[in-house]
Design a protein around this motif. Structure first.
Motif, PDB file in Angstrom:
ATOM      1  N   PRO A 283     -41.833 -30.153 -24.883  1.00 42.38           N
ATOM      2  CA  PRO A 283     -41.438 -29.736 -23.524  1.00 42.38           C
ATOM      3  C   PRO A 283     -41.318 -28.223 -23.416  1.00 42.38           C
ATOM      4  O   PRO A 283     -41.108 -27.530 -24.418  1.00 42.38           O
ATOM      5  CB  PRO A 283     -40.080 -30.411 -23.334  1.00 42.38           C
ATOM      6  N   PRO A 284     -41.431 -27.692 -22.211  1.00 42.96           N
ATOM      7  CA  PRO A 284     -41.242 -26.249 -22.003  1.00 42.96           C
ATOM      8  C   PRO A 284     -39.844 -25.810 -22.419  1.00 42.96           C
ATOM      9  O   PRO A 284     -38.893 -26.596 -22.424  1.00 42.96           O
ATOM     10  CB  PRO A 284     -41.459 -26.072 -20.496  1.00 42.96           C
ATOM     11  N   LEU A 285     -39.734 -24.526 -22.752  1.00 46.16           N
ATOM     12  CA  LEU A 285     -38.499 -23.961 -23.269  1.00 46.16           C
ATOM     13  C   LEU A 285     -37.699 -23.266 -22.170  1.00 46.16           C
ATOM     14  O   LEU A 285     -38.278 -22.713 -21.222  1.00 46.16           O
ATOM     15  CB  LEU A 285     -38.806 -22.958 -24.379  1.00 46.16           C
ATOM     16  N   SER A 286     -36.403 -23.252 -22.310  1.00 43.33           N
ATOM     17  CA  SER A 286     -35.544 -22.473 -21.420  1.00 43.33           C
ATOM     18  C   SER A 286     -35.656 -20.995 -21.779  1.00 43.33           C
ATOM     19  O   SER A 286     -36.261 -20.627 -22.800  1.00 43.33           O
ATOM     20  CB  SER A 286     -34.086 -22.912 -21.565  1.00 43.33           C
ATOM     21  N   ALA A 287     -35.059 -20.143 -20.963  1.00 40.10           N
ATOM     22  CA  ALA A 287     -35.121 -18.704 -21.217  1.00 40.10           C
ATOM     23  C   ALA A 287     -34.549 -18.361 -22.591  1.00 40.10           C
ATOM     24  O   ALA A 287     -35.140 -17.598 -23.358  1.00 40.10           O
ATOM     25  CB  ALA A 287     -34.366 -17.946 -20.121  1.00 40.10           C
ATOM     26  N   ARG A 288     -33.389 -18.934 -22.927  1.00 39.08           N
ATOM     27  CA  ARG A 288     -32.778 -18.605 -24.223  1.00 39.08           C
ATOM     28  C   ARG A 288     -33.582 -19.178 -25.378  1.00 39.08           C
ATOM     29  O   ARG A 288     -33.665 -18.576 -26.468  1.00 39.08           O
ATOM     30  CB  ARG A 288     -31.347 -19.126 -24.282  1.00 39.08           C
ATOM     31  N   GLU A 289     -34.198 -20.338 -25.182  1.00 40.19           N
ATOM     32  CA  GLU A 289     -35.058 -20.903 -26.228  1.00 40.19           C
ATOM     33  C   GLU A 289     -36.303 -20.045 -26.424  1.00 40.19           C
ATOM     34  O   GLU A 289     -36.748 -19.807 -27.552  1.00 40.19           O
ATOM     35  CB  GLU A 289     -35.428 -22.339 -25.876  1.00 40.19           C
ATOM     36  N   LEU A 290     -36.852 -19.560 -25.318  1.00 37.51           N
ATOM     37  CA  LEU A 290     -37.995 -18.647 -25.429  1.00 37.51           C
ATOM     38  C   LEU A 290     -37.593 -17.370 -26.159  1.00 37.51           C
ATOM     39  O   LEU A 290     -38.369 -16.826 -26.949  1.00 37.51           O
ATOM     40  CB  LEU A 290     -38.523 -18.300 -24.034  1.00 37.51           C
ATOM     41  N   GLU A 293     -38.008 -17.836 -29.759  1.00 32.38           N
ATOM     42  CA  GLU A 293     -39.410 -17.769 -30.203  1.00 32.38           C
ATOM     43  C   GLU A 293     -39.880 -16.320 -30.267  1.00 32.38           C
ATOM     44  O   GLU A 293     -40.619 -15.933 -31.187  1.00 32.38           O
ATOM     45  CB  GLU A 293     -40.299 -18.573 -29.251  1.00 32.38           C
ATOM     46  N   ILE A 294     -39.469 -15.509 -29.289  1.00 30.09           N
ATOM     47  CA  ILE A 294     -39.840 -14.091 -29.301  1.00 30.09           C
ATOM     48  C   ILE A 294     -39.226 -13.405 -30.517  1.00 30.09           C
ATOM     49  O   ILE A 294     -39.865 -12.578 -31.177  1.00 30.09           O
ATOM     50  CB  ILE A 294     -39.370 -13.407 -27.996  1.00 30.09           C
ATOM     51  N   ASP A 322     -40.436  -9.582 -25.069  1.00 26.88           N
ATOM     52  CA  ASP A 322     -39.228  -9.106 -25.726  1.00 26.88           C
ATOM     53  C   ASP A 322     -38.032  -9.759 -25.055  1.00 26.88           C
ATOM     54  O   ASP A 322     -38.178 -10.492 -24.069  1.00 26.88           O
ATOM     55  CB  ASP A 322     -39.133  -7.584 -25.676  1.00 26.88           C
ATOM     56  N   LYS A 323     -36.833  -9.469 -25.568  1.00 30.32           N
ATOM     57  CA  LYS A 323     -35.623 -10.090 -25.027  1.00 30.32           C
ATOM     58  C   LYS A 323     -34.419  -9.247 -25.439  1.00 30.32           C
ATOM     59  O   LYS A 323     -34.476  -8.413 -26.351  1.00 30.32           O
ATOM     60  CB  LYS A 323     -35.484 -11.529 -25.540  1.00 30.32           C
ATOM     61  N   ASP A 324     -33.318  -9.449 -24.719  1.00 35.33           N
ATOM     62  CA  ASP A 324     -32.024  -8.974 -25.181  1.00 35.33           C
ATOM     63  C   ASP A 324     -31.046 -10.125 -25.012  1.00 35.33           C
ATOM     64  O   ASP A 324     -31.471 -11.281 -24.887  1.00 35.33           O
ATOM     65  CB  ASP A 324     -31.586  -7.687 -24.470  1.00 35.33           C
ATOM     66  N   ASP A 325     -29.763  -9.859 -25.011  1.00 32.29           N
ATOM     67  CA  ASP A 325     -28.792 -10.949 -25.006  1.00 32.29           C
ATOM     68  C   ASP A 325     -28.779 -11.752 -23.709  1.00 32.29           C
ATOM     69  O   ASP A 325     -28.350 -12.903 -23.702  1.00 32.29           O
ATOM     70  CB  ASP A 325     -27.382 -10.394 -25.257  1.00 32.29           C
ATOM     71  N   ARG A 326     -29.205 -11.158 -22.608  1.00 31.17           N
ATOM     72  CA  ARG A 326     -29.106 -11.831 -21.304  1.00 31.17           C
ATOM     73  C   ARG A 326     -30.401 -11.840 -20.513  1.00 31.17           C
ATOM     74  O   ARG A 326     -30.431 -12.365 -19.402  1.00 31.17           O
ATOM     75  CB  ARG A 326     -28.017 -11.164 -20.446  1.00 31.17           C
ATOM     76  N   GLN A 370     -46.207 -23.073 -20.298  1.00 31.20           N
ATOM     77  CA  GLN A 370     -46.015 -21.953 -21.225  1.00 31.20           C
ATOM     78  C   GLN A 370     -47.074 -22.020 -22.324  1.00 31.20           C
ATOM     79  O   GLN A 370     -47.384 -23.103 -22.823  1.00 31.20           O
ATOM     80  CB  GLN A 370     -44.613 -22.028 -21.850  1.00 31.20           C
ATOM     81  N   VAL A 371     -47.612 -20.860 -22.664  1.00 32.10           N
ATOM     82  CA  VAL A 371     -48.536 -20.757 -23.794  1.00 32.10           C
ATOM     83  C   VAL A 371     -47.916 -19.794 -24.787  1.00 32.10           C
ATOM     84  O   VAL A 371     -47.808 -18.587 -24.521  1.00 32.10           O
ATOM     85  CB  VAL A 371     -49.926 -20.251 -23.355  1.00 32.10           C
ATOM     86  N   LEU A 372     -47.500 -20.304 -25.939  1.00 30.36           N
ATOM     87  CA  LEU A 372     -46.911 -19.472 -26.973  1.00 30.36           C
ATOM     88  C   LEU A 372     -48.016 -19.023 -27.935  1.00 30.36           C
ATOM     89  O   LEU A 372     -48.807 -19.846 -28.413  1.00 30.36           O
ATOM     90  CB  LEU A 372     -45.829 -20.237 -27.745  1.00 30.36           C
TER      91      LEU A 372
END
Length: 378
Positions: A283-290, A293-294, A322-326, A370-372
């Motif tokens: 299944p597709p990932l939530s923002a925090r799950e993505l 992966e990042i 990319d990502k940060d905590d929020r 989503q394509v990872l």
């Protein structure tokens, strides 16, 4: 009319407020006194006053408008752009520009923006000093940016929260209305292989390999399996996460024959994906799950609602890199040229997690795709 000279003490009596329609009559001559090129017209001021994604502020002193600032809010993101800041020549040196800048930062903060970006002429030493003193850092240079050919210095400031992740993926703006997916794939390919060529021919070649043939109007868009197979052919490890797990965009056309063509083409992409080792079914990932992966080295092409990005009801691909905590940090390949957008408005956009989860679905059925992409393991 006799010009009234401002003195430094007058800054104590300055009021910064939201502009009103009746202020336009004073803003136009102020614009003409402050700038010799790249001037805003009366129509532009009125348009920005009416825009839900613009904040026009004025500095009022002694019952006169002595300065203004305009910020633009990127739809669906945590980013604001300082589009223009002007202070009457008679009021310069009073601290009015700093007061307006601080008000812009507060207005952006109040709209849940965490980054304020701007462009400034490289020959405007006073403005460069102001922005540096106010905590802005240089983040780019754009030759020939202004009408007279002057170079622009790009700067940005984090308004609150931890240091903003900027990522390493290069930015590429799509050159057509229908190649958002290929543009995102190109950015990912360039990230994993710096020798990869990013140009219009490559963009269109990827589109030809990944297109679903039709959409509601114009040229066809690209589906997740088409994009995944195109990336896999170029050496990346690809994974498709799709819900519902069925052919996409069929309801965007009414002709049953066109729908059948789209279904057959997408089934072909799925068969190619199996041969190329593209994984799918999860299944597709939530923002925090993505974000996780990042963190592990992946990039993600994500289908989002174009309405939340730029006000048009159509599917649109972005690159999460990319990502940060929020937030997730994305590249949006689409530039709104009629809104004078530049890559500074579309690259490294911080998307709050909750907003990302809202925008990362499309259509009445809430399609999530989503394509990872990862570097292939040898």
């Amino acid at each position: 009319m006799l010009a009234v000279s401002f003195v430094p003490d007058l800054i104590q009596d300055v009021t910064v407020r939201t502009a009103r329609p009746q202020d336009v009559g004073a803003l136009v001559p102020l614009e003409n006194r402050c700038f010799t090129t790249d001037r805003m017209s009366r129509r532009s001021f009125r348009r920005f006053l009416d825009s839900p994604t613009a904040r026009l502020l004025v500095a009022e002193a002694d019952d006169r408008i002595a300065g203004y600032a305009l910020i633009l809010l990127r739809r669906g993101t945590a980013l604001a752009r300082l589009y223009s800041l002007a202070v009457d020549p008679e009021a310069r040196g009073t601290g009015m520009a700093a007061r307006l800048l601080k008000a812009c930062e507060q207005a952006a903060f109040d709209d849940d923006r965490i980054v304020l970006r701007l462009e400034v002429r490289e020959d405007n030493a006073a403005a460069l000093r102001l922005y540096a003193r106010s905590g802005y850092r240089r983040c780019g240079v754009v030759p020939d940016y202004y009408e007279d050919g002057c170079t622009a210095i790009r700067m940005e400031k984090l308004l609150h929260g931890p240091s903003l992740a900027a990522g390493q993926a290069p930015y590429y703006a799509q050159t057509t209305e229908f190649t958002c997916g290929p543009a995102c794939a190109m950015m990912a390919l360039k990230h994993f292989d710096t020798s990869f060529e990013t140009d219009t021919l490559t963009e269109l070649t990827l589109w030809r390999e990944a297109t679903t043939i039709y959409l509601a109007s114009g040229h066809g868009g690209c589906g997740p399996f088409g994009l995944a197979t195109a990336a896999a052919r170029r050496g990346l490890q690809a994974e498709v996460r799709l819900s519902p797990d069925e052919p996409l965009f069929l309801n965007s056309v009414r002709d049953p024959e066109k729908q059948e063509v789209m279904r057959v083409v997408q089934e072909g992409y799925r068969r190619d994906a199996q041969v190329l080792g593209v994984t799918s079914g999860a299944p597709p990932l939530s923002a925090r799950e993505l974000a996780g992966e990042i963190e592990d080295g992946a990039l993600a092409l994500v289908l989002v609602s174009g309405y939340r990005m730029f006000g048009r009801r159509e599917p649109h691909w972005v690159l999460v890199h990319d990502k940060d905590d929020r937030h997730l940090i994305i590249h949006d390949p689409w530039l709104e040229h009629e809104r004078h957008e530049s890559p500074a408005d579309a690259a490294n956009l911080p998307i709050p997690d909750a907003e990302f989860d809202r925008m990362a679905k499309w259509g009445r059925t809430g399609v999530r795709a989503q394509v990872l992409l990862r570097k292939a393991q040898h």
